[in-house]
Design an enzyme around this catalytic site. Structure first.
Site, PDB file in Angstrom:
ATOM      1  N   LYS A  29       1.669   6.025  25.940  1.00 53.65           N
ATOM      2  CA  LYS A  29       2.382   7.315  26.124  1.00 53.65           C
ATOM      3  C   LYS A  29       2.505   8.130  24.998  1.00 53.65           C
ATOM      4  O   LYS A  29       2.555   7.727  23.692  1.00 53.65           O
ATOM      5  CB  LYS A  29       3.446   6.943  26.990  1.00 53.65           C
ATOM      6  CG  LYS A  29       3.407   6.387  28.398  1.00 53.65           C
ATOM      7  CD  LYS A  29       4.563   6.269  29.199  1.00 53.65           C
ATOM      8  CE  LYS A  29       4.337   5.929  30.764  1.00 53.65           C
ATOM      9  NZ  LYS A  29       5.722   5.919  31.437  1.00 53.65           N
ATOM     10  N   ARG A  86       3.643  -2.920  32.444  1.00 49.98           N
ATOM     11  CA  ARG A  86       2.740  -1.954  33.202  1.00 49.98           C
ATOM     12  C   ARG A  86       1.778  -1.481  32.221  1.00 49.98           C
ATOM     13  O   ARG A  86       2.249  -0.816  31.417  1.00 49.98           O
ATOM     14  CB  ARG A  86       3.260  -1.044  34.213  1.00 49.98           C
ATOM     15  CG  ARG A  86       2.532  -0.066  34.975  1.00 49.98           C
ATOM     16  CD  ARG A  86       3.280   0.687  35.886  1.00 49.98           C
ATOM     17  NE  ARG A  86       2.308   1.755  36.551  1.00 49.98           N
ATOM     18  CZ  ARG A  86       1.681   2.624  36.142  1.00 49.98           C
ATOM     19  NH1 ARG A  86       2.075   3.290  34.876  1.00 49.98           N
ATOM     20  NH2 ARG A  86       1.034   3.361  36.907  1.00 49.98           N
TER      21      ARG A  86
END
Length: 273
Positions: free
Chosen positions: A221, A255
């Site tokens: 991210k 995740r």
């Protein structure tokens, strides 16, 4: 910490890995990469061989400012793939990443066994009743607004305290409908500034207050690659560093895009402990 999923009782005292499969053309890292059934099966087989316990499938990109996707298009992106994967891997544990109750229901009927909702039921009033009826585990994430508006909604009095109230309210709403298996996701990158993401990570252990499994999604991210002045493609090493921090603070599920590396991170920390 235990989780009931598709007839299995999963022990989360050893953290698990959820592999990401984005069936979208515009996801921030792997958008458009998995367009053909053969590619999808090969990718999922590799993730399972690398040690993924869950495969998280989504047909609506939730990156900031992503274009909206029609409900029927989202359904058509995910349902046929779920059906194919369940046929090919009969024991697979599939999570459907959607905030729409109709998509969640269609996916579960196709073979998914968990719902992963970025909005914790706030974008679709029928989501919690639908999950309750389906009797599947439910991941509720912290977010404000929508993927199109969330970057403007980062004004908190105290972000961690505000998030605790949010999860307390959403868990209570789920429990009132007898949703037994609830998981929470702090929602890194969703309605949070770069600094707020790291504040939440620094205080991640406080979210164990809710006594439910904690899922963490930081894989590749912008909170990683913006700090390093790089790109999502170059953010694997930084991802592993933050996975280590999250595991040390008690994350139960990671995740991830890169399953093998996440599994190795868990294995080494388990040995260290």
């Amino acid at each position: 910490m235990m989780l009931q999923c598709r007839g299995q009782l999963l022990d989360l005292s050893t953290p698990k890995v959820m592999g990401i499969l984005n069936l979208t053309p515009d996801s921030f890292y792997d958008g458009g990469k998995w367009q053909h059934r053969e590619q999808v099966i090969a990718q999922v087989q590799q993730m399972l061989e690398d040690g993924a316990t869950f495969i998280d499938i989504g047909g609506y990109s939730s990156r900031p400012n992503a274009s909206p996707v029609a409900e029927e298009e989202e359904r058509q992106r995910v349902v046929p793939i779920i059906e194919s994967l369940v046929d090919y891997f009969p024991e697979i544990l599939i999570s459907i990443d959607t905030f729409r109750s109709s998509v969640a229901e269609a996916a579960v009927h196709a073979g998914a066994c968990m719902v992963n909702d970025i909005s914790a039921g706030l974008l679709d009033a029928q989501m919690l009743p639908t999950v309750a009826r389906l009797k599947v585990p439910y991941i509720m994430m912290h977010m404000r607004g929508t993927p199109q508006t969330m970057t403007t909604l980062t004004d908190y009095e105290n972000i961690v305290t505000d998030m605790q109230y949010y999860f307390s309210e959403r868990i209570a709403a789920a429990r009132a409908l007898q949703i037994n298996d609830v998981l929470i996701d702090p929602g890194f990158g969703f309605a949070k500034t770069l600094e707020q993401n790291y504040e939440v990570l620094q205080r991640l252990e406080l979210f164990h207050f809710h006594k439910v499994p904690l899922l963490v999604g930081v894989s590749r991210k912008s909170m990683i690659y913006k700090i390093l002045q790089s790109t999502p493609q170059e953010a694997l090493n930084g991802t592993t560093v933050l996975h280590t921090v999250a595991l040390q603070k008690g994350a139960h599920i990671l995740r991830v895009h890169d399953v093998k590396e996440a599994v190795e991170c868990i294995q080494l920390l388990q040995q260290f402990r």
